[in-house]
Design a protein around this motif. Structure first.
Motif, PDB file in Angstrom:
ATOM      1  N   VAL A  11      35.684  38.360  40.929  1.00  0.00           N
ATOM      2  CA  VAL A  11      36.329  37.042  40.931  1.00  0.00           C
ATOM      3  C   VAL A  11      35.402  36.000  40.318  1.00  0.00           C
ATOM      4  O   VAL A  11      35.825  35.183  39.498  1.00  0.00           O
ATOM      5  N   LYS A  12      34.130  36.026  40.710  1.00  0.00           N
ATOM      6  CA  LYS A  12      33.155  35.061  40.185  1.00  0.00           C
ATOM      7  C   LYS A  12      33.066  35.155  38.664  1.00  0.00           C
ATOM      8  O   LYS A  12      33.058  34.139  37.964  1.00  0.00           O
ATOM      9  N   SER A  17      34.406  33.182  33.249  1.00  0.00           N
ATOM     10  CA  SER A  17      35.053  33.386  31.947  1.00  0.00           C
ATOM     11  C   SER A  17      36.111  32.319  31.668  1.00  0.00           C
ATOM     12  O   SER A  17      36.415  32.030  30.521  1.00  0.00           O
ATOM     13  N   ALA A  18      36.665  31.742  32.757  1.00  0.00           N
ATOM     14  CA  ALA A  18      37.658  30.678  32.612  1.00  0.00           C
ATOM     15  C   ALA A  18      37.003  29.296  32.593  1.00  0.00           C
ATOM     16  O   ALA A  18      37.692  28.281  32.608  1.00  0.00           O
ATOM     17  N   SER A 104      45.570  36.239  39.600  1.00  0.00           N
ATOM     18  CA  SER A 104      45.995  34.844  39.701  1.00  0.00           C
ATOM     19  C   SER A 104      45.449  34.028  38.544  1.00  0.00           C
ATOM     20  O   SER A 104      46.070  33.069  38.097  1.00  0.00           O
ATOM     21  N   LEU A 105      44.269  34.412  38.053  1.00  0.00           N
ATOM     22  CA  LEU A 105      43.674  33.690  36.933  1.00  0.00           C
ATOM     23  C   LEU A 105      44.306  34.078  35.606  1.00  0.00           C
ATOM     24  O   LEU A 105      44.441  33.254  34.717  1.00  0.00           O
ATOM     25  N   PHE A 106      44.693  35.346  35.479  1.00  0.00           N
ATOM     26  CA  PHE A 106      45.219  35.833  34.210  1.00  0.00           C
ATOM     27  C   PHE A 106      46.739  35.860  34.157  1.00  0.00           C
ATOM     28  O   PHE A 106      47.325  36.187  33.151  1.00  0.00           O
ATOM     29  N   GLY A 107      47.403  35.550  35.246  1.00  0.00           N
ATOM     30  CA  GLY A 107      48.852  35.601  35.295  1.00  0.00           C
ATOM     31  C   GLY A 107      49.318  36.787  36.114  1.00  0.00           C
ATOM     32  O   GLY A 107      48.567  37.715  36.360  1.00  0.00           O
ATOM     33  N   LYS A 108      50.555  36.754  36.542  1.00  0.00           N
ATOM     34  CA  LYS A 108      51.080  37.788  37.434  1.00  0.00           C
ATOM     35  C   LYS A 108      50.979  39.176  36.819  1.00  0.00           C
ATOM     36  O   LYS A 108      50.579  40.126  37.463  1.00  0.00           O
ATOM     37  N   LEU A 114      41.223  43.640  31.008  1.00  0.00           N
ATOM     38  CA  LEU A 114      40.785  42.311  30.608  1.00  0.00           C
ATOM     39  C   LEU A 114      39.841  41.685  31.618  1.00  0.00           C
ATOM     40  O   LEU A 114      39.242  40.650  31.346  1.00  0.00           O
ATOM     41  N   PHE A 115      39.733  42.294  32.804  1.00  0.00           N
ATOM     42  CA  PHE A 115      38.829  41.747  33.807  1.00  0.00           C
ATOM     43  C   PHE A 115      37.409  41.814  33.278  1.00  0.00           C
ATOM     44  O   PHE A 115      36.946  42.863  32.836  1.00  0.00           O
ATOM     45  N   PRO A 116      36.678  40.714  33.312  1.00  0.00           N
ATOM     46  CA  PRO A 116      35.300  40.753  32.845  1.00  0.00           C
ATOM     47  C   PRO A 116      34.414  41.554  33.793  1.00  0.00           C
ATOM     48  O   PRO A 116      34.658  41.610  34.993  1.00  0.00           O
ATOM     49  N   VAL A 117      33.401  42.178  33.211  1.00  0.00           N
ATOM     50  CA  VAL A 117      32.437  42.951  34.006  1.00  0.00           C
ATOM     51  C   VAL A 117      31.604  41.980  34.831  1.00  0.00           C
ATOM     52  O   VAL A 117      31.058  41.018  34.306  1.00  0.00           O
ATOM     53  N   PRO A 118      31.511  42.202  36.158  1.00  0.00           N
ATOM     54  CA  PRO A 118      30.768  41.256  36.986  1.00  0.00           C
ATOM     55  C   PRO A 118      29.275  41.285  36.712  1.00  0.00           C
ATOM     56  O   PRO A 118      28.730  42.297  36.292  1.00  0.00           O
TER      57      PRO A 118
END
Length: 195
Positions: A11-12, A17-18, A104-108, A114-118
């Motif tokens: 999430v962080k 990234s946003a 929630s950040l990228f849309g439903k 597409l999730f960035p690597v933490p």
């Protein structure tokens, strides 16, 4: 608890990234008084809280602390308990995230690839008991969800989303570069898709 901190790292990174700055305060390793001092010092505009059912009452107290010491801050709760029982936060939280916070950040409809690597730097494996045969280890997720409907499980959408192999390998390379020597996969159902 290591699984929770791993989810928060995803999430962080998604927030970063946003373009949103964020910090993780792990109350499993931080006293309540230190957390209150943190609130007073940092004066965050948004406080996100992860909740499992076993710590529901504690989370209610944390929300009270936020309301008392940072009354203008928005409180966002997520995790297994709010996903299954969002109504339990109806009167105390400003927003309830159901399902994957990154979604929630990228849309439903989101692509798990597409999730960035933490960024795991700054996480001390020993602090979380994350050693595998004495080697520093971390947690990784190669898929999300499960198609089954077991009575004991909090699976909320009965779907499984898989990361591409190249995406998983890329994260493994980053993990290796960060000094980790072992990985625990904590997928809901790691062996479901064997190809």
């Amino acid at each position: 608890f290591p699984v929770t901190i791993s989810s928060l790292l995803y999430v962080k990174k998604a927030l970063s990234s946003a373009g949103v700055d964020s910090e993780i305060v792990d109350l499993n390793h931080t006293s309540r008084q230190d957390f209150i001092r943190y609130l007073v010092r940092q004066q965050p505009r948004i406080v996100g809280i992860s909740c499992l059912s076993h710590n529901f009452n504690e989370v209610q107290g944390i929300i009270s602390d936020v309301r008392l010491y940072v009354p203008y801050a928005k409180v966002v709760v997520g995790g297994y308990h709010p996903t299954q029982m969002p109504e339990s936060f109806k009167k105390v939280a400003d927003h309830v995230v159901q399902g994957y916070a990154e979604g929630s950040l990228f849309g439903k409809e989101f692509d798990i690839n597409l999730f960035p690597v933490p960024d795991r730097t700054g996480i001390v494996p020993e602090k979380y008991g994350m050693l595998l045969t004495g080697l520093p280890a971390t947690i990784m997720i190669a898929s999300r969800g499960c198609p089954y409907n077991c009575a004991f499980c909090g699976n909320w959408d009965k779907q499984t989303k898989y990361r591409r192999l190249d995406n998983v390998v890329e994260e493994l390379e980053i993990i290796k570069g960060q000094g980790y020597k072992a990985v625990y996969f904590v997928d809901d159902n790691f062996t479901l898709y064997r190809d």
